[in-house]
Design an enzyme around this catalytic site. Structure first.
Site, PDB file in Angstrom:
ATOM      1  N   ILE A 210       0.877  -1.144   0.068  1.00 33.62           N
ATOM      2  CA  ILE A 210       0.024   0.018  -0.065  1.00 33.62           C
ATOM      3  C   ILE A 210       1.180   1.467   0.077  1.00 33.62           C
ATOM      4  CG2 ILE A 210      -1.649   1.313   1.174  1.00 33.62           C
ATOM      5  CD1 ILE A 210      -2.422  -1.269   2.582  1.00 33.62           C
ATOM      6  N   LYS A 211       0.636   2.047  -0.923  1.00 37.84           N
ATOM      7  CA  LYS A 211       1.205   3.393  -0.889  1.00 37.84           C
ATOM      8  C   LYS A 211       0.075   4.552  -0.613  1.00 37.84           C
ATOM      9  CE  LYS A 211       3.715   6.443  -4.283  1.00 37.84           C
ATOM     10  NZ  LYS A 211       2.703   7.451  -4.908  1.00 37.84           N
TER      11      LYS A 211
END
Length: 282
Positions: free
Chosen positions: A191-192
């Site tokens: 996840i960014k």
């Protein structure tokens, strides 16, 4: 079949996270999403072959690009120990303002595989009027990629009129945390997302992701390198797994010292000031 897929996903994730479970990934989708003006201060970096040669030489763990850049500069990866992430959604800043809350597919999982990618990525603007469209696209990308044993990265970006009205800003930890949890529940392997302003609140984002690695979205260039190194240090202290950085790298004429300093902070737990001094940034 399922077990073999999981082996593939884990092997490919390792190309970014190495042995310590952390990564520094260089982002280069700005020419499409923001426009070539992002490169005006360091114009030679408009050529992906030039900037990728520098960042790979500096020891970056991974590169994130759109399909065309991976094709144009593919030779830079030959024989190099660096992960390649191909992002399959995007938008331009030329769109009408009311349509800026949608990212559209611009490639397919099969394209990324042909390009030799180690992971694929897609964006969801949580809270956007077009949230449902991006959710459906991410679900399709994840289903196909996982079938082939490829990890899927969600760029989890809460944004939209309702978020601004209710929370005041998209970086409010409550919505960033919500977006990270939603990404994890959709099956993201990485996840960014946004910096929430403090180590304590970012730790809640990491907790909400329930073991899925959370990486910082680097954002706008910090004029003082130490300022950005401090943010990344706090991300690591909060349990984050690293950072995906674009402008804080390519908008510097000589990006290599900054990359090496970031690698010190991420992989060696060095204090930001110590890392900056070691690389001549102070």
């Amino acid at each position: 079949m399922e077990a073999y897929n999981q082996v593939g996903i884990q092997r490919r994730l390792r190309r970014f996270f190495r042995r310590d479970g952390r990564a520094l990934i260089f982002a280069m989708d700005h020419g499409f999403e923001h426009g070539p003006t992002d490169f005006e201060g360091t114009w030679e970096h408009i050529n992906p072959n030039v900037v990728l040669k520098k960042v790979i030489r500096a020891g970056i763990d991974g590169i994130m690009t759109l399909p065309g850049i991976a094709r144009i500069a593919g030779k830079q990866f030959h024989g190099k120990d660096v992960g390649l992430m191909v992002k399959l959604t995007s938008k331009t800043n030329l769109r009408p303002k009311e349509d800026q809350f949608l990212q559209t597919p611009l490639g397919f999982v099969e394209d990324a595989i042909k390009l030799g990618a180690d992971a694929v990525a897609a964006t969801v603007y949580w809270g956007s009027p077009y949230e449902d469209v991006m959710m459906k696209n991410f679900a399709e990308v994840a289903s196909i990629a996982h079938d082939f044993g490829y990890p899927v990265v969600q760029f989890s970006y809460p944004r939209g009129p309702y978020i601004n009205e209710k929370y005041g800003k998209k970086e409010d930890y409550r919505v960033v945390m919500y977006g990270a949890r939603a990404a994890a529940e959709m099956g993201a392997d990485m996840i960014k997302t946004y910096w929430t302003g403090s180590k304590e609140t970012f730790a809640k984002v990491v907790d909400a992701a329930s073991g899925v690695p959370v990486l910082l979205s680097g954002g706008a260039k910090a004029e003082n390198p130490l300022e950005f190194l401090n943010v990344v240090y706090n991300v690591i202290e909060a349990g984050g797994s690293g950072a995906v950085v674009g402008r804080n790298i390519f908008q510097r004429e000589n990006p290599e010292p900054m990359i090496r300093a970031l690698l010190r902070v991420i992989h060696k737990n060095e204090e930001p000031e110590e890392a900056a001094k070691a690389e001549g940034l102070l």
